[in-house]
Design an enzyme around this catalytic site. Structure first.
Site, PDB file in Angstrom:
ATOM      1  N   TYR A 338     -50.438  52.059 -21.120  1.00  0.00           N
ATOM      2  CA  TYR A 338     -51.160  53.331 -21.286  1.00  0.00           C
ATOM      3  C   TYR A 338     -51.709  53.869 -19.976  1.00  0.00           C
ATOM      4  O   TYR A 338     -52.535  54.785 -19.989  1.00  0.00           O
ATOM      5  CB  TYR A 338     -52.380  53.148 -22.205  1.00  0.00           C
ATOM      6  CG  TYR A 338     -52.159  52.451 -23.508  1.00  0.00           C
ATOM      7  CD1 TYR A 338     -51.292  52.971 -24.459  1.00  0.00           C
ATOM      8  CD2 TYR A 338     -52.853  51.279 -23.817  1.00  0.00           C
ATOM      9  CE1 TYR A 338     -51.120  52.331 -25.675  1.00  0.00           C
ATOM     10  CE2 TYR A 338     -52.690  50.636 -25.024  1.00  0.00           C
ATOM     11  CZ  TYR A 338     -51.814  51.171 -25.950  1.00  0.00           C
ATOM     12  OH  TYR A 338     -51.652  50.542 -27.154  1.00  0.00           O
ATOM     13  N   CYS A 365     -42.598  39.030 -13.170  1.00  0.00           N
ATOM     14  CA  CYS A 365     -41.426  39.541 -12.470  1.00  0.00           C
ATOM     15  C   CYS A 365     -41.153  40.995 -12.828  1.00  0.00           C
ATOM     16  O   CYS A 365     -40.094  41.327 -13.370  1.00  0.00           O
ATOM     17  CB  CYS A 365     -40.222  38.676 -12.806  1.00  0.00           C
ATOM     18  SG  CYS A 365     -40.517  36.948 -12.436  1.00  0.00           S
TER      19      CYS A 365
END
Ligand SMILES: *Cc1c(COP(=O)(O)O)cnc(C)c1O
Length: 438
Positions: A338, A365
């Site tokens: 968000y 990652c």
């Protein structure tokens, strides 16, 4: 300026952050990092304030929205402060029941409740099931008939109001999976079907317009539209509506500049709007309910991370220092999901060094694995320092994942100088146990 830290947060004499009377360095040493600390007194105070605000306007009930964060301890704390719980899955229901919360204080949500979730809820005697589709009306009625009970239900409405933070949009937000549309006539049709089914008792209407809302406009628009619908149900001689559940969504301060509503103001404003609209239409005033989640647990929680790699990166016109911590998007997905904003401080000590521009990132990652996009921290920050991120009590641990096979952090309750495990840290062994080949 709003306080973004738990009510009990202070700095010890040597400058380290302490919450609930517990030094974060001691907590990190005992429970490991990343670590969620929950200020029990803060959660109890917020739950109690909601209950009193609701009582003072004659509301029926406040249900804590368990999805924000749930464990048996938190369920007990909020229940002891007089709140019910809103659960949205069989798992949340099981935790609430295991905590000893009686079905009479529970409400079941969900746009795709399974038959077994419906049956477990009825077995527990949940006070309200919020029905969300025509199929579900039949499923709930069938299950109630088999169980030999009459199940009280609310009907979830889509009223074309969606609110987030400072804005609300009062058109066109009917294109979503939740609820029955009022404007299309689906909501009225749903109620007509429910009142013809003896195993169901129609109690009222439900609406939830969004999350992290900072002003009353969206709630006011929603309440006005719902009361207009209540009047139409009376005029069409469908039914009288006894209850209105106005959902959650009350905003909290993540940044000092955020300015959330005081709970008492919201309750009195919204109940005033409902009373006024009902008076104009000569309707009896329905009993109100609210479902705050974030506003109960969000401000009471803090994440403690240990600083690892520190990497200065040359950017347009300067340097941004990437500060890597030992968690990231697996314990706080809200920044990636968000673009959420947070406040961070150096927690294990104070520093007089100049501030530097940093981005706090995780160890996953993904380059989008960002905890805090932009912050300022002392330029003598070093590996091993502890950082505290404020207002992570809601929607962080509850949305946590095991991405990159990181064990989920522990959640520890702190109060009056003592700490107790609310959820223990996962171990790599816990994860390997799910893999029959391991
Ligand atoms: C998520 C949700 C809530 C709680 O929302 P908050 O923003 O955490 O207050 C309440 N009711 C329903 C139906 C929800 O989906």
């Amino acid at each position: 300026m709003s306080n973004v830290w738990p009510l009990s947060a202070t700095r010890d004499s040597d400058g380290a952050l302490s919450i609930g009377g517990v030094d974060v360095r001691d907590a990190a040493a005992e429970f490991g990092t990343p670590l969620f600390l929950l200020d029990e007194a803060d959660i109890r105070a917020r739950a109690g304030a909601y209950r009193r605000a609701a009582e003072s306007v004659g509301a029926r009930k406040v249900y804590y929205a368990a999805k924000a964060f749930l464990s048996t301890a938190v369920a007990r704390w909020v229940h002891e402060e007089g709140l019910g719980l809103d659960v949205a899955s069989g798992g949340e229901l099981a935790v609430a029941l295991r905590a000893g919360v009686p079905g009479a204080d529970l409400l079941l949500h969900g746009n795709n409740k399974s038959m077994s979730e419906i049956e477990s809820a009825m077995e527990a005697g949940v006070a309200r099931i919020v029905v969300d589709s025509f199929e579900e009306i039949v499923r709930v009625a069938d299950a109630a008939a088999r169980a030999g009970i009459v199940q009280p239900v609310l009907v979830r409405l889509t009223i074309g109001v969606e609110a987030h933070t400072h804005e609300f949009i009062a058109t066109a937000h009917e294109d979503q999976k939740f609820g029955f549309s009022v404007s299309s006539g689906a909501a009225e049709e749903a109620i007509r079907r429910i009142v013809k089914l003896p195993p169901l008792e129609f109690r009222g209407l439900h609406s939830h317009i969004g999350s992290q809302i900072f002003d009353t406009d969206g709630f006011e628009e929603a309440a006005t539209r719902i009361v207009a619908f209540v009047a139409r149900l009376r005029d069409d001689q469908v039914i009288e509506v006894a209850e209105l559940d106005l959902g959650g969504g009350m905003g909290i301060a993540y940044l000092p500049s955020d300015d959330p509503l005081a709970i008492g103001d919201l309750a009195s404003h919204v109940s005033g709007v409902v009373a006024r609209e009902c008076a104009q239409r000569k309707l009896p005033v329905p009993a109100l309910a609210f479902e705050p989640g974030r506003a109960i647990v969000g401000p009471a929680g803090v994440t403690i991370y240990e600083v690892g790699t520190i990497k200065p990166v040359v950017i347009d016109g300067g340097v941004r220092t990437y500060v890597s911590v030992d968690g990231g998007m697996s314990d706080n997905i809200r920044t990636a999901l968000y673009d959420a904003r947070y406040t961070v401080e150096l927690a294990s000590r104070t520093s007089d060094a100049d501030l530097m521009l940093v981005r706090v990132v995780g160890k996953h990652c993904e380059s989008g694995d960002i905890v805090i996009r932009e912050a300022h921290l002392p330029s003598d920050l070093a590996p091993g320092d502890l950082l505290a991120v404020a207002a992570t009590g809601a929607y962080c641990r509850s949305m946590a994942s095991n991405y990159n096979y990181l064990p989920k952090p522990a959640v520890v309750g702190v109060i009056d100088g003592s700490s107790s495990v609310v959820l223990r840290r996962e171990t790599i062994e816990d994860m390997l146990m799910l893999d029959p080949g391991a």
